[in-house]
Scaffold this motif. Structure first.
Motif, PDB file in Angstrom:
ATOM      1  N   GLN A 169      36.599 -42.455  -4.486  1.00  0.00           N
ATOM      2  CA  GLN A 169      35.730 -43.592  -4.185  1.00  0.00           C
ATOM      3  C   GLN A 169      36.467 -44.912  -4.323  1.00  0.00           C
ATOM      4  O   GLN A 169      36.822 -45.325  -5.425  1.00  0.00           O
ATOM      5  N   PRO A 170      36.679 -45.623  -3.214  1.00  0.00           N
ATOM      6  CA  PRO A 170      37.242 -46.971  -3.294  1.00  0.00           C
ATOM      7  C   PRO A 170      36.222 -47.923  -3.927  1.00  0.00           C
ATOM      8  O   PRO A 170      35.010 -47.714  -3.802  1.00  0.00           O
ATOM      9  N   GLU A 171      36.710 -48.944  -4.566  1.00  0.00           N
ATOM     10  CA  GLU A 171      35.837 -49.927  -5.214  1.00  0.00           C
ATOM     11  C   GLU A 171      34.883 -50.544  -4.195  1.00  0.00           C
ATOM     12  O   GLU A 171      35.277 -50.906  -3.092  1.00  0.00           O
ATOM     13  N   SER A 172      33.627 -50.652  -4.550  1.00  0.00           N
ATOM     14  CA  SER A 172      32.529 -51.263  -3.790  1.00  0.00           C
ATOM     15  C   SER A 172      32.104 -50.479  -2.545  1.00  0.00           C
ATOM     16  O   SER A 172      31.368 -51.005  -1.715  1.00  0.00           O
ATOM     17  N   TYR A 173      32.523 -49.247  -2.396  1.00  0.00           N
ATOM     18  CA  TYR A 173      32.094 -48.423  -1.266  1.00  0.00           C
ATOM     19  C   TYR A 173      30.921 -47.533  -1.656  1.00  0.00           C
ATOM     20  O   TYR A 173      30.865 -47.032  -2.776  1.00  0.00           O
TER      21      TYR A 173
END
Length: 153
Positions: free
Chosen positions: A113-117
């Motif tokens: 999970q990339p940040e803010s996705y």
């Protein structure tokens, strides 16, 4: 008469006034697991994003199949700053009146999970050859999904 009989023997004859029925293709083949890979793009707030879908289908009956898989996204050539990410998906597959696939997918647990996705679900329908899926991402900040089957062909 002898020539006609020889022609029937070599080339086959059809004696009925009605043509033979088309081969029966079940809407969804029951039992067994069917694995496919799809590649293309989807559009969300970050812009055009590369997409790889892995789908495994299990069909307990002829009417509906269960799907599991992975939704993997990456940068697209026209949008190179998108980070890589992946999450599990589950869903269903049916066919419509034209024998095209109708797929509904819900997001599951994150693998990367990339940040803010946020993970997203989608609904898509195939073309008649079942080689192309087009659909809608189920998120107000998103729009379309467009993928082509790359495996199996």
């Amino acid at each position: 008469m002898r020539a006609a009989a020889l022609g029937c023997l070599l080339g086959g004859c059809w004696t009925s006034s009605t043509p033979p029925p088309p081969p029966v293709r079940p809407a969804l083949a029951p039992s067994g697991v069917w694995h496919t890979e799809w590649r293309g793009t989807y559009v969300c707030e970050q812009g055009v994003t590369g997409l790889q879908l892995s789908l495994d289908r299990t069909c307990p009956n002829d009417a509906e199949c269960r799907l599991t898989g992975v939704f993997r996204f990456t940068a697209a050539p026209e949008n190179p700053n998108v980070p890589d990410g992946a999450y599990r998906i589950t869903g269903t597959m049916t066919t419509d009146a034209r024998d095209e696939l109708v797929i509904t997918v819900l997001p599951g647990e994150w693998l990367d999970q990339p940040e803010s996705y946020e993970s997203v679900g989608f609904t898509a329908t195939s073309d008649p050859s079942r080689m192309h899926l087009r659909g809608t991402i189920q998120n107000p900040n998103c729009s379309t999904l467009d993928v082509t089957r790359v495996q199996p062909r």
